[in-house]
Design a protein around this motif. Structure first.
Motif, short mmCIF file in Angstrom:
data_model
loop_
_atom_site.label_atom_id
_atom_site.label_comp_id
_atom_site.label_asym_id
_atom_site.label_seq_id
_atom_site.Cartn_x
_atom_site.Cartn_y
_atom_site.Cartn_z
N ARG A 39 0.85 -1.19 0.00
CA ARG A 39 0.00 0.00 0.00
C ARG A 39 0.88 1.24 0.00
O ARG A 39 2.10 1.15 0.24
CB ARG A 39 -0.89 0.01 1.24
CG ARG A 39 -1.74 -1.25 1.43
CD ARG A 39 -2.33 -1.32 2.82
NE ARG A 39 -1.29 -1.27 3.84
CZ ARG A 39 -1.49 -1.44 5.15
NH1 ARG A 39 -2.72 -1.66 5.59
NH2 ARG A 39 -0.50 -1.39 6.00
N LYS A 40 0.29 2.36 -0.23
CA LYS A 40 1.04 3.62 -0.20
C LYS A 40 1.66 3.81 1.17
O LYS A 40 0.99 3.71 2.19
CB LYS A 40 0.12 4.80 -0.53
CG LYS A 40 0.85 6.14 -0.62
CD LYS A 40 -0.09 7.26 -1.01
CE LYS A 40 0.66 8.57 -1.13
NZ LYS A 40 -0.24 9.69 -1.52
N GLY A 41 2.97 4.05 1.20
CA GLY A 41 3.68 4.30 2.44
C GLY A 41 4.25 3.06 3.11
O GLY A 41 5.02 3.17 4.07
N ILE A 71 3.05 0.36 -5.39
CA ILE A 71 1.71 0.03 -4.89
C ILE A 71 1.18 -1.20 -5.62
O ILE A 71 1.34 -1.33 -6.84
CB ILE A 71 0.76 1.24 -5.06
CG1 ILE A 71 1.20 2.39 -4.15
CG2 ILE A 71 -0.68 0.84 -4.73
CD1 ILE A 71 0.39 3.65 -4.32
N SER A 72 0.60 -2.13 -4.85
CA SER A 72 0.06 -3.41 -5.33
C SER A 72 1.13 -4.43 -5.68
O SER A 72 0.82 -5.51 -6.19
CB SER A 72 -0.87 -3.21 -6.54
OG SER A 72 -2.01 -2.47 -6.15
N GLN A 73 2.39 -4.11 -5.40
CA GLN A 73 3.46 -5.08 -5.60
C GLN A 73 3.33 -6.20 -4.57
O GLN A 73 3.00 -5.97 -3.41
CB GLN A 73 4.82 -4.39 -5.46
CG GLN A 73 6.01 -5.24 -5.83
CD GLN A 73 7.30 -4.42 -5.84
OE1 GLN A 73 7.38 -3.36 -5.23
NE2 GLN A 73 8.31 -4.91 -6.54
N ASN A 93 -7.03 -7.51 3.94
CA ASN A 93 -8.44 -7.30 3.61
C ASN A 93 -8.69 -5.83 3.29
O ASN A 93 -9.46 -5.14 3.95
CB ASN A 93 -9.32 -7.75 4.79
CG ASN A 93 -9.12 -9.21 5.15
OD1 ASN A 93 -9.68 -10.08 4.53
ND2 ASN A 93 -8.28 -9.46 6.16
N SER A 94 -8.00 -5.37 2.27
CA SER A 94 -8.00 -3.94 1.96
C SER A 94 -9.37 -3.41 1.52
O SER A 94 -9.63 -2.21 1.59
CB SER A 94 -6.97 -3.64 0.88
OG SER A 94 -7.25 -4.40 -0.30
N LYS A 95 -10.26 -4.30 1.07
CA LYS A 95 -11.54 -3.84 0.52
C LYS A 95 -12.67 -3.81 1.56
O LYS A 95 -13.78 -3.40 1.25
CB LYS A 95 -11.94 -4.72 -0.66
CG LYS A 95 -10.99 -4.61 -1.84
CD LYS A 95 -11.45 -5.47 -3.01
CE LYS A 95 -10.49 -5.34 -4.20
NZ LYS A 95 -10.93 -6.17 -5.35
N ILE A 96 -12.40 -4.28 2.77
CA ILE A 96 -13.48 -4.31 3.75
C ILE A 96 -13.53 -2.99 4.53
O ILE A 96 -12.54 -2.28 4.66
CB ILE A 96 -13.32 -5.48 4.75
CG1 ILE A 96 -12.07 -5.27 5.63
CG2 ILE A 96 -13.26 -6.81 4.04
CD1 ILE A 96 -12.00 -6.25 6.78
N ASN A 97 -14.71 -2.66 5.02
CA ASN A 97 -14.90 -1.51 5.91
C ASN A 97 -14.79 -2.03 7.33
O ASN A 97 -15.64 -2.78 7.79
CB ASN A 97 -16.27 -0.88 5.67
CG ASN A 97 -16.49 0.36 6.53
OD1 ASN A 97 -15.77 0.59 7.51
ND2 ASN A 97 -17.50 1.15 6.16
N PRO A 98 -13.74 -1.63 8.06
CA PRO A 98 -13.55 -2.18 9.40
C PRO A 98 -14.68 -1.84 10.37
O PRO A 98 -14.82 -2.50 11.41
CB PRO A 98 -12.23 -1.56 9.85
CG PRO A 98 -12.05 -0.34 9.01
CD PRO A 98 -12.69 -0.66 7.69
N ASN A 99 -15.48 -0.85 10.04
CA ASN A 99 -16.59 -0.47 10.91
C ASN A 99 -17.90 -1.16 10.54
O ASN A 99 -18.90 -1.02 11.24
CB ASN A 99 -16.79 1.05 10.86
CG ASN A 99 -15.55 1.79 11.36
OD1 ASN A 99 -14.98 1.44 12.37
ND2 ASN A 99 -15.13 2.81 10.60
N GLN A 100 -17.90 -1.88 9.42
CA GLN A 100 -19.10 -2.60 8.99
C GLN A 100 -18.69 -3.99 8.49
O GLN A 100 -18.42 -4.19 7.31
CB GLN A 100 -19.82 -1.84 7.88
CG GLN A 100 -20.37 -0.49 8.31
CD GLN A 100 -21.05 0.25 7.17
OE1 GLN A 100 -21.08 -0.21 6.04
NE2 GLN A 100 -21.60 1.43 7.46
N LEU A 101 -18.64 -4.94 9.40
CA LEU A 101 -18.23 -6.30 9.06
C LEU A 101 -19.49 -7.16 8.90
O LEU A 101 -20.13 -7.52 9.89
CB LEU A 101 -17.34 -6.88 10.15
CG LEU A 101 -16.01 -6.14 10.42
CD1 LEU A 101 -15.23 -6.86 11.52
CD2 LEU A 101 -15.18 -6.01 9.16
#
Length: 395
Positions: free
Chosen positions: A6-8, A39-41, A79-87
């Motif tokens: 990811r970035k950074g 990024i995405s490597q 799990n980059s695509k999930i919303n951690p506040n809405q599982l």
């Protein structure tokens, strides 16, 4: 385990996030420039596996991370695509799982297929190890070398030169697995920290020199050589006494270290289940591959694992260097095995190595009994050998 940048992100950050030594991450990704991550490597994280998990009521990333003794960001990384506040209950996510127990099961018939599976499993979990094929057996099975570490000292260990001594492969692979576990989990073996060993030593392992012979002992004759091996074995279907390769040549009598002496005095003067040294030195592909490996790599010390006697041989024709005696004394102290400097034997791999390179070489005879040694001795054999293994790396 593989993660996407990811970035950074940096490799140093991953080292801290997963508590894995940075040098193991660097060595697992040796083709990647750590200062030029994209990024995405894809990055390999050693010592971890990914496991799917179906979300349940009450789950949070913090709760799941805490249960696994990991930071929450370790879960977010997978799990980059999930919303951690809405599982969503019932959705499958992926969790990093630290590998803390062995994958090698040494207490079973250790065929060539079992070996290949274990090598592949270890490579997936510990991508900092290097696997290459150094040659092929008579029947075309790859002779695999496993390399661990990048130090200046080069140590080589091999097993199963003799077919009915296949338990040496199982024990060596079990010790290798313990070594890899200790590196990624930062735990000691017998009170010894292993990371300094990894940094100072390049370990080379050929865990099964004679795969055709091992399979013959454990599985019976293959169709393509059935008539030959049945004839050499007196038409008996029990191959537990077979030491040779599939052509009836004893691979540990194949080396040009007074080979002619062994040739003349051996009872077997033609292909046989044991003790036939061949028509000339280095006629067999397995023996040739091992000689070429030593010539290429110029090891600083060599250990060949065999069975019977609870002793080891460390000299040859007074050509061994003075440090061999110090190593022999340490091996005896750690294993209880008797150190024997000279025996009336020639043409072995250890003999040739000492003669050719004037470096320490050892033939370790594990255990006592009747070959093949029973699997019930596995734990004892492991405990005796692991000290020798560690000493060969640190001294």
């Amino acid at each position: 385990m593989k993660v996407l940048v990811r970035k950074g992100d940096t490799l140093w950050y991953y080292s801290n996030l997963f508590t894995i030594p940075l040098n193991l991450i660097l060595d697992s990704n040796s083709t990647i420039k750590p200062t030029e991550l994209e990024i995405s490597q894809e990055i390999k994280i050693p010592g971890f596996q990914v496991t799917p998990y179906q979300l349940k009521r009450g789950d949070t990333l913090w709760k799941l991370a805490t249960e696994r003794n990991l930071p929450v960001d370790a879960l977010l990384l997978l799990n980059s695509k999930i919303n951690p506040n809405q599982l969503p209950i019932g959705e499958t996510i992926f969790l990093p799982k630290r590998v803390s127990s062995p994958v090698v099961v040494g207490k079973k018939a250790y065929t060539f297929d079992v070996l290949l599976k274990d090598i592949n499993d270890l490579k997936k979990i510990y991508p900092f190890i290097n696997i290459r094929t150094i040659g092929k057996s008579v029947l075309g099975k790859p002779l695999q070398e496993i390399k661990v570490g990048k130090g200046n000292k080069k140590v080589h260990i091999n097993a199963s030169f003799h077919a009915n001594e296949w338990i040496t492969t199982a024990i060596l692979m079990k010790i290798l697995n313990s070594y890899l576990l200790s590196l990624t989990n930062s735990v000691s073996i017998k009170g010894l920290s292993t990371m300094p060993l990894y940094q100072q030593t390049e370990l080379s392992i050929v865990p099964m020199v004679n795969p055709d012979g091992v399979n013959l002992v454990l599985k019976g004759p293959p169709a393509e050589t059935r008539d030959l091996v049945m004839s050499l074995n007196g038409d008996h279907t029990d191959f537990t006494g077979w030491k040779a390769n599939i052509r009836g040549v004893d691979l540990n009598n194949q080396y040009p270290a007074n080979w002619q002496i062994e040739k003349e005095r051996k009872e077997a003067q033609a292909p046989a289940p044991r003790d036939y040294p061949g028509d000339a030195p280095l006629t067999e592909p397995e023996a040739i591959a091992m000689a070429e490996l030593a010539n290429e790599r110029r090891f600083d010390r060599l250990i060949a694992l065999h069975t019977q006697g609870e002793e080891f041989y460390w000299g040859y024709e007074r050509l061994e260097p003075p440090e061999s005696q110090d190593l022999a004394a340490e091996f005896t102290k750690l294993s209880g095995y008797k150190a024997v400097q000279y025996i009336d034997s020639h043409a072995g791999y250890k003999d040739w190595f000492i003669q050719e390179f004037r470096k320490p070489g050892f033939t370790i005879e594990l255990g006592k009994g009747i070959n093949p040694l029973p699997l019930s001795q596995s734990d004892i054999l492991y405990d005796k050998l692991v000290g020798i293994f560690l000493a060969s790396l640190y001294m």
